[in-house]
Design a protein around this motif. Sequence first.
Motif, PDB file in Angstrom:
ATOM      1  N   VAL A  63      -2.609  -0.942 -10.512  1.00  0.00           N
ATOM      2  CA  VAL A  63      -1.229  -1.411 -10.298  1.00  0.00           C
ATOM      3  C   VAL A  63      -1.100  -2.921 -10.467  1.00  0.00           C
ATOM      4  N   ARG A  64      -2.223  -3.583 -10.608  1.00  0.00           N
ATOM      5  CA  ARG A  64      -2.183  -5.045 -10.704  1.00  0.00           C
ATOM      6  C   ARG A  64      -1.353  -5.479 -11.906  1.00  0.00           C
ATOM      7  N   GLY A  65      -0.447  -6.412 -11.677  1.00  0.00           N
ATOM      8  CA  GLY A  65       0.426  -6.885 -12.731  1.00  0.00           C
ATOM      9  C   GLY A  65       1.724  -6.102 -12.846  1.00  0.00           C
ATOM     10  N   ARG A  66       1.796  -4.945 -12.189  1.00  0.00           N
ATOM     11  CA  ARG A  66       3.018  -4.143 -12.236  1.00  0.00           C
ATOM     12  C   ARG A  66       3.681  -4.047 -10.865  1.00  0.00           C
ATOM     13  N   PHE A  67       2.884  -3.994  -9.815  1.00  0.00           N
ATOM     14  CA  PHE A  67       3.408  -3.856  -8.454  1.00  0.00           C
ATOM     15  C   PHE A  67       3.255  -5.179  -7.710  1.00  0.00           C
ATOM     16  N   THR A  68       4.185  -5.436  -6.814  1.00  0.00           N
ATOM     17  CA  THR A  68       4.119  -6.626  -5.958  1.00  0.00           C
ATOM     18  C   THR A  68       4.416  -6.212  -4.523  1.00  0.00           C
ATOM     19  N   ILE A  69       3.541  -6.627  -3.623  1.00  0.00           N
ATOM     20  CA  ILE A  69       3.752  -6.363  -2.199  1.00  0.00           C
ATOM     21  C   ILE A  69       4.199  -7.655  -1.530  1.00  0.00           C
ATOM     22  N   HIS A  70       5.169  -7.548  -0.661  1.00  0.00           N
ATOM     23  CA  HIS A  70       5.596  -8.707   0.119  1.00  0.00           C
ATOM     24  C   HIS A  70       6.162  -8.226   1.437  1.00  0.00           C
ATOM     25  N   ARG A  71       6.335  -9.145   2.347  1.00  0.00           N
ATOM     26  CA  ARG A  71       6.800  -8.740   3.675  1.00  0.00           C
ATOM     27  C   ARG A  71       7.835  -9.716   4.204  1.00  0.00           C
ATOM     28  N   ASP A  72       8.650  -9.214   5.095  1.00  0.00           N
ATOM     29  CA  ASP A  72       9.640 -10.013   5.792  1.00  0.00           C
ATOM     30  C   ASP A  72       9.459  -9.716   7.275  1.00  0.00           C
ATOM     31  N   ASN A  73       8.699 -10.553   7.937  1.00  0.00           N
ATOM     32  CA  ASN A  73       8.390 -10.284   9.343  1.00  0.00           C
ATOM     33  C   ASN A  73       9.620 -10.370  10.235  1.00  0.00           C
ATOM     34  N   ALA A  74      10.613 -11.119   9.810  1.00  0.00           N
ATOM     35  CA  ALA A  74      11.847 -11.188  10.592  1.00  0.00           C
ATOM     36  C   ALA A  74      12.549  -9.828  10.618  1.00  0.00           C
ATOM     37  N   LYS A  75      12.339  -9.056   9.561  1.00  0.00           N
ATOM     38  CA  LYS A  75      12.947  -7.725   9.476  1.00  0.00           C
ATOM     39  C   LYS A  75      11.953  -6.615   9.822  1.00  0.00           C
ATOM     40  N   ASN A  76      10.743  -7.029  10.218  1.00  0.00           N
ATOM     41  CA  ASN A  76       9.719  -6.045  10.572  1.00  0.00           C
ATOM     42  C   ASN A  76       9.471  -5.079   9.421  1.00  0.00           C
ATOM     43  N   ALA A  77       9.392  -5.621   8.211  1.00  0.00           N
ATOM     44  CA  ALA A  77       9.317  -4.763   7.035  1.00  0.00           C
ATOM     45  C   ALA A  77       8.318  -5.291   6.010  1.00  0.00           C
ATOM     46  N   VAL A  78       7.748  -4.356   5.266  1.00  0.00           N
ATOM     47  CA  VAL A  78       6.877  -4.652   4.137  1.00  0.00           C
ATOM     48  C   VAL A  78       7.420  -3.885   2.939  1.00  0.00           C
ATOM     49  N   TYR A  79       7.415  -4.523   1.786  1.00  0.00           N
ATOM     50  CA  TYR A  79       8.011  -3.928   0.599  1.00  0.00           C
ATOM     51  C   TYR A  79       6.982  -3.781  -0.504  1.00  0.00           C
ATOM     52  N   LEU A  80       7.226  -2.827  -1.386  1.00  0.00           N
ATOM     53  CA  LEU A  80       6.404  -2.664  -2.576  1.00  0.00           C
ATOM     54  C   LEU A  80       7.350  -2.577  -3.770  1.00  0.00           C
ATOM     55  N   GLN A  81       7.373  -3.637  -4.552  1.00  0.00           N
ATOM     56  CA  GLN A  81       8.167  -3.651  -5.773  1.00  0.00           C
ATOM     57  C   GLN A  81       7.317  -3.063  -6.880  1.00  0.00           C
ATOM     58  N   MET A  82       7.792  -2.002  -7.478  1.00  0.00           N
ATOM     59  CA  MET A  82       7.032  -1.298  -8.504  1.00  0.00           C
ATOM     60  C   MET A  82       7.782  -1.409  -9.829  1.00  0.00           C
ATOM     61  N   ASN A  83       7.173  -2.080 -10.778  1.00  0.00           N
ATOM     62  CA  ASN A  83       7.763  -2.258 -12.106  1.00  0.00           C
ATOM     63  C   ASN A  83       6.932  -1.516 -13.139  1.00  0.00           C
ATOM     64  N   ARG A  84       7.554  -1.269 -14.270  1.00  0.00           N
ATOM     65  CA  ARG A  84       6.871  -0.597 -15.397  1.00  0.00           C
ATOM     66  C   ARG A  84       6.145   0.660 -14.913  1.00  0.00           C
ATOM     67  N   LEU A  85       6.885   1.485 -14.205  1.00  0.00           N
ATOM     68  CA  LEU A  85       6.289   2.691 -13.653  1.00  0.00           C
ATOM     69  C   LEU A  85       5.802   3.624 -14.760  1.00  0.00           C
ATOM     70  N   GLU A  86       4.715   4.299 -14.449  1.00  0.00           N
ATOM     71  CA  GLU A  86       4.094   5.234 -15.378  1.00  0.00           C
ATOM     72  C   GLU A  86       4.053   6.624 -14.738  1.00  0.00           C
ATOM     73  N   ALA A  87       3.922   7.629 -15.571  1.00  0.00           N
ATOM     74  CA  ALA A  87       3.857   8.999 -15.047  1.00  0.00           C
ATOM     75  C   ALA A  87       2.728   9.148 -14.029  1.00  0.00           C
ATOM     76  N   GLU A  88       1.649   8.393 -14.253  1.00  0.00           N
ATOM     77  CA  GLU A  88       0.485   8.464 -13.351  1.00  0.00           C
ATOM     78  C   GLU A  88       0.774   7.874 -11.967  1.00  0.00           C
ATOM     79  N   ASP A  89       1.898   7.197 -11.830  1.00  0.00           N
ATOM     80  CA  ASP A  89       2.272   6.650 -10.527  1.00  0.00           C
ATOM     81  C   ASP A  89       2.973   7.687  -9.651  1.00  0.00           C
ATOM     82  N   THR A  90       3.232   8.850 -10.198  1.00  0.00           N
ATOM     83  CA  THR A  90       3.871   9.909  -9.429  1.00  0.00           C
ATOM     84  C   THR A  90       3.000  10.278  -8.232  1.00  0.00           C
ATOM     85  N   ALA A  91       3.565  10.174  -7.041  1.00  0.00           N
ATOM     86  CA  ALA A  91       2.799  10.418  -5.816  1.00  0.00           C
ATOM     87  C   ALA A  91       3.731  10.281  -4.617  1.00  0.00           C
TER      88      ALA A  91
END
Length: 120
Positions: A63-91
């Motif tokens: 996933v390196r180069g396609r996905f980005t993880i980041h967090r917003d502790n003020a919102k008690n949340a962690v996000y996963l931005q997934m770009n250029r998704l592929e069929a193999e990412d189905t899960a």
Amino acid sequence: VQLQASGGGLVQAGDSLRLACVGSGRTLSAYPVGWFRRAPGKERESVAAISWNGDSTHYEPFVRGRFTIHRDNAKNAVYLQMNRLEAEDTAVYYCNRLLDWHSRAPFGSWGQGTLVTVSS
């Protein structure tokens, strides 16, 4: 702390999705957090991880180069931005607290996860 993943859906190859992991019960900000996934017929695997303050991140090679993880502790949340998704990412994607940054081992109960389906 209970974690709930959301944001999955059905998309086409090449599209993007952003997953959210929201904590309840206790603050998520004290913990490193990881995203994991389980594809049909496969074992659950690590996808990405982020340290408690967001200063460090880790990505699996597929996933390196396609996905980005980041967090917003003020919102008690962690996000996963997934770009250029592929069929193999189905899960089903899950988030979980990590025992520590060195091992990045999941620690805590698994929620229901959120299903990501990528059509080719």
